[in-house]
Write a protein that holds these residues in place. Sequence first.
Motif, PDB file in Angstrom:
ATOM      1  N   ALA A 145       2.953 -10.884  -7.778  1.00  0.00           N
ATOM      2  CA  ALA A 145       4.092 -10.119  -7.246  1.00  0.00           C
ATOM      3  C   ALA A 145       4.476 -10.571  -5.852  1.00  0.00           C
ATOM      4  N   ARG A 146       3.704 -11.512  -5.261  1.00  0.00           N
ATOM      5  CA  ARG A 146       3.906 -11.986  -3.898  1.00  0.00           C
ATOM      6  C   ARG A 146       4.027 -10.798  -2.943  1.00  0.00           C
ATOM      7  N   ALA A 147       2.992  -9.945  -2.994  1.00  0.00           N
ATOM      8  CA  ALA A 147       2.994  -8.738  -2.168  1.00  0.00           C
ATOM      9  C   ALA A 147       1.604  -8.489  -1.598  1.00  0.00           C
ATOM     10  N   VAL A 148       1.575  -7.903  -0.405  1.00  0.00           N
ATOM     11  CA  VAL A 148       0.332  -7.434   0.213  1.00  0.00           C
ATOM     12  C   VAL A 148       0.379  -5.909   0.163  1.00  0.00           C
ATOM     13  N   ARG A 149      -0.590  -5.326  -0.528  1.00  0.00           N
ATOM     14  CA  ARG A 149      -0.599  -3.876  -0.756  1.00  0.00           C
ATOM     15  C   ARG A 149      -1.731  -3.236   0.036  1.00  0.00           C
ATOM     16  N   LEU A 150      -1.401  -2.237   0.838  1.00  0.00           N
ATOM     17  CA  LEU A 150      -2.414  -1.488   1.571  1.00  0.00           C
ATOM     18  C   LEU A 150      -2.748  -0.226   0.796  1.00  0.00           C
ATOM     19  N   LEU A 151      -4.049   0.011   0.604  1.00  0.00           N
ATOM     20  CA  LEU A 151      -4.524   1.215  -0.074  1.00  0.00           C
ATOM     21  C   LEU A 151      -5.348   2.031   0.907  1.00  0.00           C
ATOM     22  N   ASN A 152      -5.196   3.330   0.872  1.00  0.00           N
ATOM     23  CA  ASN A 152      -6.026   4.229   1.663  1.00  0.00           C
ATOM     24  C   ASN A 152      -6.820   5.087   0.687  1.00  0.00           C
ATOM     25  N   ARG A 153      -8.156   4.920   0.717  1.00  0.00           N
ATOM     26  CA  ARG A 153      -9.044   5.588  -0.246  1.00  0.00           C
ATOM     27  C   ARG A 153      -8.609   5.311  -1.684  1.00  0.00           C
ATOM     28  N   GLY A 154      -8.182   4.077  -1.903  1.00  0.00           N
ATOM     29  CA  GLY A 154      -7.805   3.653  -3.249  1.00  0.00           C
ATOM     30  C   GLY A 154      -6.393   4.026  -3.667  1.00  0.00           C
ATOM     31  N   GLN A 155      -5.670   4.790  -2.832  1.00  0.00           N
ATOM     32  CA  GLN A 155      -4.310   5.215  -3.158  1.00  0.00           C
ATOM     33  C   GLN A 155      -3.297   4.355  -2.402  1.00  0.00           C
ATOM     34  N   PHE A 156      -2.136   4.144  -3.030  1.00  0.00           N
ATOM     35  CA  PHE A 156      -1.078   3.347  -2.406  1.00  0.00           C
ATOM     36  C   PHE A 156      -0.717   3.918  -1.039  1.00  0.00           C
ATOM     37  N   PHE A 157      -0.635   3.023  -0.039  1.00  0.00           N
ATOM     38  CA  PHE A 157      -0.212   3.441   1.301  1.00  0.00           C
ATOM     39  C   PHE A 157       1.089   2.754   1.697  1.00  0.00           C
ATOM     40  N   LYS A 158       1.134   1.420   1.585  1.00  0.00           N
ATOM     41  CA  LYS A 158       2.326   0.660   1.972  1.00  0.00           C
ATOM     42  C   LYS A 158       2.250  -0.727   1.353  1.00  0.00           C
ATOM     43  N   GLU A 159       3.403  -1.365   1.192  1.00  0.00           N
ATOM     44  CA  GLU A 159       3.420  -2.719   0.626  1.00  0.00           C
ATOM     45  C   GLU A 159       4.347  -3.609   1.449  1.00  0.00           C
ATOM     46  N   TYR A 160       3.912  -4.855   1.631  1.00  0.00           N
ATOM     47  CA  TYR A 160       4.707  -5.861   2.351  1.00  0.00           C
ATOM     48  C   TYR A 160       4.925  -7.053   1.425  1.00  0.00           C
ATOM     49  N   GLN A 161       6.110  -7.673   1.509  1.00  0.00           N
ATOM     50  CA  GLN A 161       6.367  -8.883   0.750  1.00  0.00           C
ATOM     51  C   GLN A 161       5.766 -10.081   1.485  1.00  0.00           C
ATOM     52  N   ILE A 162       5.151 -10.988   0.738  1.00  0.00           N
ATOM     53  CA  ILE A 162       4.539 -12.182   1.319  1.00  0.00           C
ATOM     54  C   ILE A 162       5.623 -13.217   1.614  1.00  0.00           C
ATOM     55  N   VAL A 163       5.608 -13.742   2.831  1.00  0.00           N
ATOM     56  CA  VAL A 163       6.556 -14.787   3.218  1.00  0.00           C
ATOM     57  C   VAL A 163       6.002 -16.153   2.813  1.00  0.00           C
ATOM     58  N   ALA A 164       4.714 -16.385   3.090  1.00  0.00           N
ATOM     59  CA  ALA A 164       4.070 -17.644   2.715  1.00  0.00           C
ATOM     60  C   ALA A 164       2.627 -17.336   2.336  1.00  0.00           C
ATOM     61  N   LEU A 165       2.126 -18.064   1.351  1.00  0.00           N
ATOM     62  CA  LEU A 165       0.777 -17.803   0.863  1.00  0.00           C
ATOM     63  C   LEU A 165       0.074 -19.121   0.570  1.00  0.00           C
ATOM     64  N   LYS A 166      -1.107 -19.267   1.148  1.00  0.00           N
ATOM     65  CA  LYS A 166      -1.919 -20.443   0.872  1.00  0.00           C
ATOM     66  C   LYS A 166      -3.353 -19.955   0.694  1.00  0.00           C
ATOM     67  N   THR A 167      -3.895 -20.165  -0.476  1.00  0.00           N
ATOM     68  CA  THR A 167      -5.242 -19.680  -0.752  1.00  0.00           C
ATOM     69  C   THR A 167      -5.978 -20.666  -1.636  1.00  0.00           C
ATOM     70  N   ALA A 168      -7.278 -20.770  -1.412  1.00  0.00           N
ATOM     71  CA  ALA A 168      -8.092 -21.687  -2.213  1.00  0.00           C
ATOM     72  C   ALA A 168      -8.521 -21.043  -3.524  1.00  0.00           C
ATOM     73  N   ALA A 169      -8.339 -19.716  -3.617  1.00  0.00           N
ATOM     74  CA  ALA A 169      -8.787 -19.018  -4.824  1.00  0.00           C
ATOM     75  C   ALA A 169      -7.951 -19.442  -6.030  1.00  0.00           C
ATOM     76  N   GLY A 170      -8.612 -19.608  -7.151  1.00  0.00           N
ATOM     77  CA  GLY A 170      -7.921 -19.979  -8.382  1.00  0.00           C
ATOM     78  C   GLY A 170      -7.392 -18.754  -9.097  1.00  0.00           C
ATOM     79  N   PRO A 171      -7.098 -18.876 -10.404  1.00  0.00           N
ATOM     80  CA  PRO A 171      -6.604 -17.731 -11.167  1.00  0.00           C
ATOM     81  C   PRO A 171      -7.622 -16.596 -11.169  1.00  0.00           C
TER      82      PRO A 171
END
Length: 203
Positions: A145-171
Amino acid sequence: ELYWKPKRLDREDRAASSMEPMAVRHYSLPAFEKAEGLQRAGDIQGARGAWDEFIQSYPDSPKISEAKAALGGINTGLLLSSNPSPDKTSYSVSKGDSLVKIASKFKSNPELISRVNNMQTINLKIGQQLVIPQLDVSVVVDRKARAVRLLNRGQFFKEYQIVALKTAAGPGSAQTKVTDKVALRDSKRVAFGDKNYLGSERV
């Protein structure tokens, strides 16, 4: 077998086929409009509950991004206000206290305490009343979804759209931890409490 069709019916069929199909109203819209109405009416707690329920019940709604933005705005506004809430504790400053010590004691964050209490300086006075936010925040990076999601105690708090993403993690998923928060001003690290901190870039 012979079939006779008047030209008038041919014209009507052609006209009907050229018409735009009627827009189908998405089944989630009544719930969206209810939450929107509560927020417009100033019922912030009611709207917060309605947005939260909407996000959980209709994750595929065409209005899901707007709902997340609305709930994120409410959550942030409530967090950064000095009004009491279940996520906040009242505290009276005693001798030897500092924002860092208080934050450590309550497992909070000194910068967040400063913002919530609208402090112009980190200097404290004995007897000063503070509101201490107490959150249990986790961050989910949703690459699809190209999003960064903040959770507070497991519940949705806020979401930001990712501008650029570089990660070594695979699928799939990977777990990691935020180990440091850096404030920079003119490429130099700035400590919390420094006069240049407010204008610094946080990473």
